[in-house]
Design an enzyme around this catalytic site. Structure first.
Site, PDB file in Angstrom:
ATOM      1  N   HIS A 191      -2.663  -0.990   8.639  1.00  0.00           N
ATOM      2  CA  HIS A 191      -3.460  -1.295   7.511  1.00  0.00           C
ATOM      3  C   HIS A 191      -4.616  -0.388   7.292  1.00  0.00           C
ATOM      4  O   HIS A 191      -4.784   0.170   6.259  1.00  0.00           O
ATOM      5  CB  HIS A 191      -3.887  -2.806   7.423  1.00  0.00           C
ATOM      6  CG  HIS A 191      -4.441  -2.872   6.094  1.00  0.00           C
ATOM      7  ND1 HIS A 191      -3.690  -2.871   4.998  1.00  0.00           N
ATOM      8  CD2 HIS A 191      -5.612  -3.472   5.540  1.00  0.00           C
ATOM      9  CE1 HIS A 191      -4.595  -3.469   3.973  1.00  0.00           C
ATOM     10  NE2 HIS A 191      -5.575  -3.556   4.336  1.00  0.00           N
ATOM     11  N   ASP A 192      -5.422   0.153   8.433  1.00  0.00           N
ATOM     12  CA  ASP A 192      -6.845   0.697   8.189  1.00  0.00           C
ATOM     13  C   ASP A 192      -6.612   1.966   7.784  1.00  0.00           C
ATOM     14  O   ASP A 192      -7.463   2.987   7.641  1.00  0.00           O
ATOM     15  CB  ASP A 192      -7.436   0.589   9.548  1.00  0.00           C
ATOM     16  CG  ASP A 192      -8.570  -0.583   9.397  1.00  0.00           C
ATOM     17  OD1 ASP A 192      -8.711  -1.208   8.215  1.00  0.00           O
ATOM     18  OD2 ASP A 192      -9.288  -0.708  10.117  1.00  0.00           O
ATOM     19  N   ARG A 206     -13.096 -12.391  12.078  1.00  0.00           N
ATOM     20  CA  ARG A 206     -13.154 -10.894  11.967  1.00  0.00           C
ATOM     21  C   ARG A 206     -12.044 -10.338  13.141  1.00  0.00           C
ATOM     22  O   ARG A 206     -11.195  -9.308  12.969  1.00  0.00           O
ATOM     23  CB  ARG A 206     -14.429 -10.083  12.365  1.00  0.00           C
ATOM     24  CG  ARG A 206     -14.777  -8.672  12.384  1.00  0.00           C
ATOM     25  CD  ARG A 206     -13.941  -8.043  11.182  1.00  0.00           C
ATOM     26  NE  ARG A 206     -14.413  -6.572  10.881  1.00  0.00           N
ATOM     27  CZ  ARG A 206     -14.276  -5.969  10.039  1.00  0.00           C
ATOM     28  NH1 ARG A 206     -13.746  -6.465   8.674  1.00  0.00           N
ATOM     29  NH2 ARG A 206     -14.616  -4.688   9.946  1.00  0.00           N
ATOM     30  N   ASP A 216       1.609  -0.635   8.463  1.00  0.00           N
ATOM     31  CA  ASP A 216       0.896  -1.942   7.982  1.00  0.00           C
ATOM     32  C   ASP A 216       1.678  -2.978   8.519  1.00  0.00           C
ATOM     33  O   ASP A 216       2.521  -3.376   7.729  1.00  0.00           O
ATOM     34  CB  ASP A 216       0.598  -1.416   6.701  1.00  0.00           C
ATOM     35  CG  ASP A 216      -0.518  -2.516   6.057  1.00  0.00           C
ATOM     36  OD1 ASP A 216      -0.824  -3.345   6.754  1.00  0.00           O
ATOM     37  OD2 ASP A 216      -1.158  -2.143   4.830  1.00  0.00           O
ATOM     38  N   SER A 220      -6.140  -2.322  -0.290  1.00  0.00           N
ATOM     39  CA  SER A 220      -6.163  -3.767   0.163  1.00  0.00           C
ATOM     40  C   SER A 220      -7.019  -4.733  -0.880  1.00  0.00           C
ATOM     41  O   SER A 220      -6.294  -4.504  -1.808  1.00  0.00           O
ATOM     42  CB  SER A 220      -7.066  -3.796   1.491  1.00  0.00           C
ATOM     43  OG  SER A 220      -6.997  -4.852   2.282  1.00  0.00           O
TER      44      SER A 220
END
Lengths: 397, 397
Positions: free
Chosen positions: A375-376, A245, A342, A173
């Protein structure tokens, strides 16, 4: 204040253990403060004096400093890439199961360094740090920094540690953005690069996601234009940061994982929806609230803004005649790692990195992590990330 | 106040033309107010009295009322599906080029009706409307409504217009949710259904997007828990609403279209980023700001919340033994239309609708719009939408 302390951490209620009242920082975190005459010149034109870089290391630097590896963290990460949760360090390292003796990043072989980025809130100089002129927090006075500025600060630390060359620079990232900039800014100081789930330049959609969070923080009256460090205990721009967030948390995951984990359950078990009101939450909202609550306890809203802006400004081609011209400076082996699910940094962007590196005469492997986690996944699929790293690192060794 | 007026529209500075001071509402908008003894019973248990439904019609209802078609609008749409921009109606109809003599929805053949949904702010009863008890705006008193409640209100209007059967019920996004509920709640009052870019039940990810906007509006101090209609001119929860709109606007489009339209240009032409500060915008941010500014001039934040919540609560299976059991009531021809680049209602959801209808003995065609524009393609790709509608409507005629 001691080096690495700031008005953000000082204001947090790190609990009874008194970590912040002892002479020890959590874990093995260390600090390097640049001498007063060595200012950091930023891309935006401003300079920063007496910059502190927080960092952690694992393994032992060999005598000719030829076994150093740099890890670069993502948006809300920090230098704690490996190690247990300790006082003041509420989580284990973000790559805890990748770094250690015999692990993918083998600390019997490698001397591993991870810094907190410039602009952060976990020990390195950032908006919550004391301004050298008056020892009051920078707050709204903290300038915009870029990924390149972060890398410049890391290079100062490398000088201090007598590390001239990193055998590999690795990160996901925003960490991957630093990886690419290391290869371009300091081509003779890297031997390999591993950019993961990242891009050569932020796209309009990525900027748009960032902009939503930015405006949510600005809307929070408690943000107060960035000058909130004298707020009463328990007050601060938490709601704005929590909303920012939320945006990130949705883009960090995927539609199918959300459906699988949360479905359409109501958080309060009101299955037939009778009497429901506007603020009754679904499970997915409770999950997002939970992550927002976790973040506001460990992260400074101003750092969130500064680092987010750095990502939006990320463009390896800026001032270098374009992306291809910039990337042509990369002539060491690259492993570009993508994640098929992602939605934030779609895998086509990591294939683009591969294509550009190869088109300009470099060598690049592309590895795709097969994961539904979005993505994580680079913080979840440790086996696959390990495999990708082991291949490269064993060749280097 | 006249029927259809509300405290939102009254407070807007609809300009010199004085549309809101004349006896005419814009376009050919009409109103039906339910008699005081005909309350609308809502899913959440509350009732609404003296509900007004705003609607527009095109074409002529034939003598046996056998040529009626109902169009259902999306989140921030309204009854103005066709027609020019006029005073107080700042945009042409959202399907202007689909509805008219000889067009896909041929008004020489069909009598076309479009209502503003219950909870809206363009003429139908919503949070900005006067409460029957005290003639003050509902504000925070307005209850949560569901897609089914919207359809119930539409059915009252159909009764009033002596339309027992719709030859087709057609709509995209939230409009498509209403389409499905029409088929399930009133299977003998529809002859065909066209749900476009929609779903049988909102997913966790869709709810998450909605939740972000919801919290942004709540964070705006000028929202004041929903009671802001007495705010000074020019004041209101615009910033919160604009942020909520940003989330929607990103999910309505696609990565590639954003890259193509905006790239990484700065809005203020500061190409080398020197001296850039936190609030300097990229072009994509200017675009999002522009759309936010447009929306706050025409849409009420409380309606945005109410309608968004209705979408989050959308689940055709709720209280009916699940999605399949509910959808098995649909035994008329369905055309399910998807958009391959839609990231908000991915096309797999429209294929699911097709699969469920077929698995329960119904007939359903699936048509995919080939467009890079994402979710908004149903408001952009008029040729392809026309083709999808012409096929069905010509068979019906």
């Amino acid at each position: 204040m001691r080096p690495g302390d700031n008005y953000y951490t000082a204001a947090r209620d790190y609990p009874a253990t008194g970590a912040w009242n002892s002479s020890q920082h959590p874990g093995n975190r260390q600090f390097y403060t640049l001498p007063a005459d060595r200012k950091v010149q930023l891309d935006v034109g401003a300079t920063l004096s007496e910059v502190t870089i927080a960092y952690e290391t694992w393994g032992t630097l060999n005598s000719d400093a030829s076994n150093a590896v740099l890890l670069c963290h993502a948006w809300t990460g920090d230098s704690h890439a490996a190690g247990r949760a300790t006082d003041g360090q509420p989580s284990p390292g973000w790559w805890e199961s990748l770094i250690g003796p015999g692990l993918a990043i083998d600390t019997n072989v490698w001397f591993v360094v991870c810094t907190n980025v410039l602009g952060g809130c976990q020990g390195s100089t950032g908006p919550a740090s004391p301004h050298p002129d008056d020892a009051l927090p920078y707050g709204s006075r903290f300038p915009v920094v870029t990924i390149r500025d972060m890398v410049r600060a890391q290079a100062r630390l490398a000088d201090h540690l007598n590390i001239r060359v990193w055998q590999s620079v690795i990160g996901g990232s925003m960490g991957g953005m630093q990886v690419l900039e290391w290869g371009i800014m300091f081509p003779d100081r890297v031997r390999s690069l591993v950019p993961i789930a990242t891009c050569a330049q932020a796209t309009a959609q990525q900027i748009a996601w960032g902009a939503i969070g930015r405006r949510a923080i600005r809307l929070d009256p408690q943000w107060n234009n960035g000058d909130y460090y004298d707020a009463a205990p328990g007050e601060g721009p938490w709601e704005g940061l929590a909303i920012a967030r939320m945006v990130a948390q949705v883009t960090f995951r995927s539609d199918n994982i959300f459906s699988e984990k949360f479905g359409r359950e109501l958080a309060d078990g009101n299955a037939d929806k009778s009497g429901i009101d506007m603020w009754d939450r679904f499970e997915v909202e409770r999950y997002l609230d939970h992550h927002g609550d976790k973040l506001i306890r460990r992260f400074d809203a101003n750092s969130y803004l500064i680092i987010g802006k750095a990502m939006d400004l990320h463009d390896v081609g800026r001032g270098r005649g374009g992306v291809e011209a910039a990337m042509s400076r990369i002539q060491v082996p690259v492993v570009s790692v993508g994640i098929w699910s992602d939605i934030l940094y779609p895998s086509y962007q990591q294939r683009q990195i591969r294509d550009i590196v190869e088109s300009t005469g470099g060598t690049c492997d592309y590895i795709e992590i097969d994961s539904p986690h979005g993505h994580d996944a680079f913080l979840i699929e440790f086996d696959q990330v390990s495999a990708a790293l082991r291949g490269l690192l064993s060749r280097l060794h």
